[in-house]
Design an enzyme around this catalytic site. Structure first.
Site, mmCIF file in Angstrom:
data_model
loop_
_atom_site.group_PDB
_atom_site.id
_atom_site.type_symbol
_atom_site.label_atom_id
_atom_site.label_comp_id
_atom_site.label_asym_id
_atom_site.label_seq_id
_atom_site.Cartn_x
_atom_site.Cartn_y
_atom_site.Cartn_z
ATOM 1 N N ASN A 28 0.812 -1.212 0.000
ATOM 2 C CA ASN A 28 0.000 0.000 0.000
ATOM 3 C C ASN A 28 0.851 1.270 0.000
ATOM 4 O O ASN A 28 1.627 1.513 0.920
ATOM 5 C CB ASN A 28 -0.910 -0.028 1.239
ATOM 6 C CG ASN A 28 -2.061 0.931 1.146
ATOM 7 O OD1 ASN A 28 -2.280 1.576 0.126
ATOM 8 N ND2 ASN A 28 -2.833 1.024 2.221
ATOM 9 N N HIS A 81 -14.855 -4.075 10.790
ATOM 10 C CA HIS A 81 -14.612 -2.741 11.333
ATOM 11 C C HIS A 81 -15.908 -1.959 11.509
ATOM 12 O O HIS A 81 -16.632 -1.720 10.548
ATOM 13 C CB HIS A 81 -13.715 -1.944 10.384
ATOM 14 C CG HIS A 81 -12.337 -2.485 10.239
ATOM 15 N ND1 HIS A 81 -11.326 -1.769 9.646
ATOM 16 C CD2 HIS A 81 -11.776 -3.663 10.624
ATOM 17 C CE1 HIS A 81 -10.213 -2.484 9.653
ATOM 18 N NE2 HIS A 81 -10.475 -3.644 10.237
ATOM 19 N N ARG A 118 -14.320 -4.844 15.492
ATOM 20 C CA ARG A 118 -13.370 -3.810 15.919
ATOM 21 C C ARG A 118 -14.108 -2.486 15.988
ATOM 22 O O ARG A 118 -14.816 -2.119 15.040
ATOM 23 C CB ARG A 118 -12.210 -3.699 14.925
ATOM 24 C CG ARG A 118 -11.045 -2.873 15.435
ATOM 25 C CD ARG A 118 -10.047 -2.555 14.333
ATOM 26 N NE ARG A 118 -10.455 -1.376 13.570
ATOM 27 C CZ ARG A 118 -9.677 -0.771 12.662
ATOM 28 N NH1 ARG A 118 -8.477 -1.250 12.401
ATOM 29 N NH2 ARG A 118 -10.110 0.288 12.026
ATOM 30 N N TYR A 173 -8.138 8.095 13.683
ATOM 31 C CA TYR A 173 -7.847 6.882 12.934
ATOM 32 C C TYR A 173 -9.039 5.925 12.965
ATOM 33 O O TYR A 173 -9.671 5.719 14.000
ATOM 34 C CB TYR A 173 -6.620 6.145 13.500
ATOM 35 C CG TYR A 173 -6.478 4.789 12.859
ATOM 36 C CD1 TYR A 173 -5.981 4.676 11.571
ATOM 37 C CD2 TYR A 173 -6.952 3.648 13.493
ATOM 38 C CE1 TYR A 173 -5.937 3.447 10.943
ATOM 39 C CE2 TYR A 173 -6.911 2.421 12.870
ATOM 40 C CZ TYR A 173 -6.396 2.334 11.594
ATOM 41 O OH TYR A 173 -6.373 1.119 10.959
ATOM 42 N N ASP A 189 -8.021 -0.866 17.682
ATOM 43 C CA ASP A 189 -6.715 -0.622 17.047
ATOM 44 C C ASP A 189 -6.170 0.724 17.507
ATOM 45 O O ASP A 189 -6.754 1.773 17.229
ATOM 46 C CB ASP A 189 -6.868 -0.642 15.520
ATOM 47 C CG ASP A 189 -5.525 -0.598 14.803
ATOM 48 O OD1 ASP A 189 -4.485 -0.536 15.473
ATOM 49 O OD2 ASP A 189 -5.533 -0.625 13.557
ATOM 50 N N HIS A 247 -3.083 1.651 16.585
ATOM 51 C CA HIS A 247 -2.358 2.026 15.372
ATOM 52 C C HIS A 247 -1.028 2.721 15.669
ATOM 53 O O HIS A 247 -0.702 3.754 15.085
ATOM 54 C CB HIS A 247 -3.234 2.884 14.448
ATOM 55 C CG HIS A 247 -3.067 2.533 12.997
ATOM 56 N ND1 HIS A 247 -2.477 3.353 12.081
ATOM 57 C CD2 HIS A 247 -3.413 1.407 12.324
ATOM 58 C CE1 HIS A 247 -2.467 2.775 10.896
ATOM 59 N NE2 HIS A 247 -3.038 1.586 11.014
ATOM 60 N N GLU A 307 -4.793 -3.650 19.662
ATOM 61 C CA GLU A 307 -3.895 -3.853 18.522
ATOM 62 C C GLU A 307 -2.860 -2.741 18.401
ATOM 63 O O GLU A 307 -3.182 -1.569 18.549
ATOM 64 C CB GLU A 307 -4.737 -3.926 17.244
ATOM 65 C CG GLU A 307 -3.932 -4.113 15.969
ATOM 66 C CD GLU A 307 -4.811 -4.078 14.741
ATOM 67 O OE1 GLU A 307 -4.274 -3.836 13.636
ATOM 68 O OE2 GLU A 307 -6.034 -4.278 14.869
ATOM 69 N N GLU A 311 1.161 -6.086 11.923
ATOM 70 C CA GLU A 311 0.695 -5.959 10.537
ATOM 71 C C GLU A 311 1.753 -5.319 9.642
ATOM 72 O O GLU A 311 1.714 -5.481 8.426
ATOM 73 C CB GLU A 311 -0.618 -5.193 10.461
ATOM 74 C CG GLU A 311 -0.544 -3.703 10.665
ATOM 75 C CD GLU A 311 -1.903 -3.030 10.469
ATOM 76 O OE1 GLU A 311 -1.957 -2.069 9.703
ATOM 77 O OE2 GLU A 311 -2.888 -3.475 11.083
ATOM 78 N N ARG A 356 0.109 -10.500 13.876
ATOM 79 C CA ARG A 356 -0.730 -9.938 12.811
ATOM 80 C C ARG A 356 -0.029 -9.888 11.454
ATOM 81 O O ARG A 356 -0.599 -9.393 10.485
ATOM 82 C CB ARG A 356 -1.131 -8.510 13.195
ATOM 83 C CG ARG A 356 -1.933 -8.428 14.477
ATOM 84 C CD ARG A 356 -3.367 -8.110 14.243
ATOM 85 N NE ARG A 356 -3.551 -6.936 13.428
ATOM 86 C CZ ARG A 356 -4.371 -6.868 12.377
ATOM 87 N NH1 ARG A 356 -5.062 -7.926 12.005
ATOM 88 N NH2 ARG A 356 -4.491 -5.751 11.691
ATOM 89 N N HIS A 385 -3.589 -9.521 9.451
ATOM 90 C CA HIS A 385 -4.094 -8.304 8.817
ATOM 91 C C HIS A 385 -4.933 -8.690 7.598
ATOM 92 O O HIS A 385 -4.560 -9.569 6.829
ATOM 93 C CB HIS A 385 -2.889 -7.461 8.392
ATOM 94 C CG HIS A 385 -3.213 -6.184 7.711
ATOM 95 N ND1 HIS A 385 -4.000 -5.205 8.284
ATOM 96 C CD2 HIS A 385 -2.840 -5.696 6.503
ATOM 97 C CE1 HIS A 385 -4.086 -4.175 7.461
ATOM 98 N NE2 HIS A 385 -3.403 -4.449 6.376
ATOM 99 N N ASP A 400 -6.363 -3.076 1.735
ATOM 100 C CA ASP A 400 -5.109 -2.832 1.028
ATOM 101 C C ASP A 400 -4.457 -4.140 0.593
ATOM 102 O O ASP A 400 -3.367 -4.133 0.017
ATOM 103 C CB ASP A 400 -4.141 -1.995 1.873
ATOM 104 C CG ASP A 400 -3.797 -2.641 3.206
ATOM 105 O OD1 ASP A 400 -4.437 -3.634 3.570
ATOM 106 O OD2 ASP A 400 -2.883 -2.130 3.882
ATOM 107 N N GLU A 427 -8.930 -10.769 10.353
ATOM 108 C CA GLU A 427 -9.541 -9.493 10.000
ATOM 109 C C GLU A 427 -10.242 -9.613 8.655
ATOM 110 O O GLU A 427 -9.722 -10.232 7.722
ATOM 111 C CB GLU A 427 -8.474 -8.407 9.941
ATOM 112 C CG GLU A 427 -9.009 -7.020 9.616
ATOM 113 C CD GLU A 427 -7.926 -5.951 9.635
ATOM 114 O OE1 GLU A 427 -8.270 -4.770 9.765
ATOM 115 O OE2 GLU A 427 -6.731 -6.306 9.502
ATOM 116 N N TRP A 454 1.296 7.413 12.138
ATOM 117 C CA TRP A 454 -0.090 7.446 11.655
ATOM 118 C C TRP A 454 -0.827 6.172 12.011
ATOM 119 O O TRP A 454 -0.650 5.190 12.228
ATOM 120 C CB TRP A 454 -0.143 7.596 10.124
ATOM 121 C CG TRP A 454 -1.549 7.465 9.650
ATOM 122 C CD1 TRP A 454 -2.542 8.388 9.807
ATOM 123 C CD2 TRP A 454 -2.140 6.342 8.993
ATOM 124 N NE1 TRP A 454 -3.715 7.916 9.294
ATOM 125 C CE2 TRP A 454 -3.491 6.646 8.791
ATOM 126 C CE3 TRP A 454 -1.659 5.106 8.593
ATOM 127 C CZ2 TRP A 454 -4.365 5.760 8.179
ATOM 128 C CZ3 TRP A 454 -2.504 4.229 7.975
ATOM 129 C CH2 TRP A 454 -3.856 4.547 7.770
#
Length: 402
Positions: free
Chosen positions: A37, A122, A147, A159, A210, A212, A236, A262, A283, A312, A316, A339, A402
């Site tokens: 990605n 999600h 999630r 996020y 998550d 992130h 996560e 991930e 993950r 994961h 993506d 997921e 991010w």
């Protein structure tokens, strides 16, 4: 059987995908996902210039030897571009093997260890009521695990929460977008989200969250401790995992289960995390972690330390990787959860697949190999378009994770 040709299909049916097709002299071909990605063409160039010429004339059944050749033979090991390239080849070869033997891939990985693959999806919302409605919606669709993410008051872009009227999809056309982030506001807010979800939804639904990579170890420890009353399935990526020993601090302070990896691309990224019992779920995805050959070894290593898989599975990754994850998840003994984000109808039109969802579980199907095909004529109508993941800054302008 010999490999006679290998070529790439780069397309963008709602988002960018890089697909590898490997052909043999017996008319059997296999497909592999090579999507990284935001850096898709880096992998395409690596494959085109350095890998595909080395495949011609080889026996596609020699998955282990070819994996070692591409990993050890390059001298420069690991990294997301290299491991995604190896994964694309490896998955395509396993697809060929399954088709040649006329059996679904999971039968080559040990056979079925369970009846179905538990998945989570999600749910999100701009605020807690919206997030609650979203979780309810997926529970009504049959999901047993969800999630949950919600907008943080005082933070313009949180996020996991989509822009108004759009499905959640972080890769955006053009140059990277930037968002502002406040750790303090998030830490004060997150427990209230899960308190409300448990009060309204009860204890039976599995709830995941998550982080992130956004917290320091002590901040993640605080969050994990504050979430303990709501017994999450997992927390996560609580912090960046380059410094593996940072998870020791988190583990000392909370019993909330931890999932990470991930962004990993080899067993060695998680080696210490697993053998020191610092995580509960690994993950690392098949497409960025060297393919089925390496993912199976990683899962077997994880099993020694009571760590389960939780691959994961966002959009993506193409349906090729989703199918590969479902086959492996059906087979390995220490499977945990998978997921599952829904691909767009256009993506599903380009990548037709045999896998299905029913009552909280998915099954890869019983077609030989992976059970995924690509409509190349349709794919050609959607050429690659440059897209980037966002970046995040703290309120004072400091670049953060991010």
């Amino acid at each position: 059987m010999k490999i006679t040709a290998a070529r790439l299909i780069v397309c963008s049916p709602d988002r960018n995908f890089v697909t590898l097709r490997i052909d043999t002299d017996e008319g059997i071909y296999g497909l592999g996902d090579a999507t990284l990605n935001g850096r898709e063409l880096a992998v395409a160039a690596y494959l085109e210039e350095h890998v595909l010429p080395c495949l011609i004339g080889r026996d596609p059944f020699q998955t282990e030897d070819i994996w070692q050749y591409l990993y050890r033979g390059a001298y420069w090991r690991r990294g997301p571009v290299t491991m995604t390239s190896i994964a694309a080849v490896d998955v395509a070869l396993w697809d060929i093997k399954g088709k040649a033997l006329n059996t679904p891939l999971y039968n080559l990985l040990g056979g079925r260890s369970r009846e179905g693959v538990l998945v989570y999806t999600h749910a999100n919302g701009r605020d807690i009521p919206e997030a609650l409605d979203s979780v309810r919606k997926y529970m009504d669709e049959g999901y047993l695990a969800v999630r949950a993410q919600a907008g943080v008051p005082g933070v313009a872009s949180s996020y996991g929460v989509p822009k108004a009227g759009k499905p959640y999809e972080p890769a955006e056309r053009g140059l990277p977008s930037e968002s502002l982030w406040s750790t303090e506001k998030y830490l004060n807010f997150a427990p209230s989200l899960f308190e409300k979800l448990r009060v309204e939804l009860g204890s039976d639904v599995h709830l995941l969250h998550d982080v992130h990579h956004r917290l320091t170890p002590i901040e993640a420890a605080r969050l994990g401790k504050s979430l303990e009353p709501f017994h999450l399935f997992w927390m996560e990526d609580p912090c960046p995992a380059e410094l593996q020993e940072s998870f020791e601090l988190i583990r000392r302070h909370t019993t909330t289960p931890i999932a990470t990896g991930e962004v990993f691309n080899s067993l060695w990224d998680a080696h210490d995390l697993m053998r020191h019992h610092l995580i509960d779920y690994i993950r690392m995805t098949i497409v960025h972690g060297g393919g089925i050959t390496h993912a199976k070894k990683t899962a077997d290593f994880a099993a020694l330390y009571q760590v389960r898989t939780g691959y994961h599975g966002a959009t993506d990754l193409s349906p090729i990787t989703m199918a590969a994850a479902l086959h492996l998840g059906l087979a390995v003994h220490n499977f945990g959860i998978q997921e599952h984000m829904h691909h767009s109808p256009l993506t599903d039109g380009v990548f037709t697949h045999q896998y299905t969802f029913d009552a909280g579980y998915m099954h890869p199907g019983n077609a030989p190999g992976l059970g995924v095909e690509i409509d190349e004529a349709l794919a050609a109508k959607y050429p690659y378009q440059r897209a980037y993941l966002p970046v995040a800054r703290k309120l004072d302008g400091t670049l953060t994770d991010w």
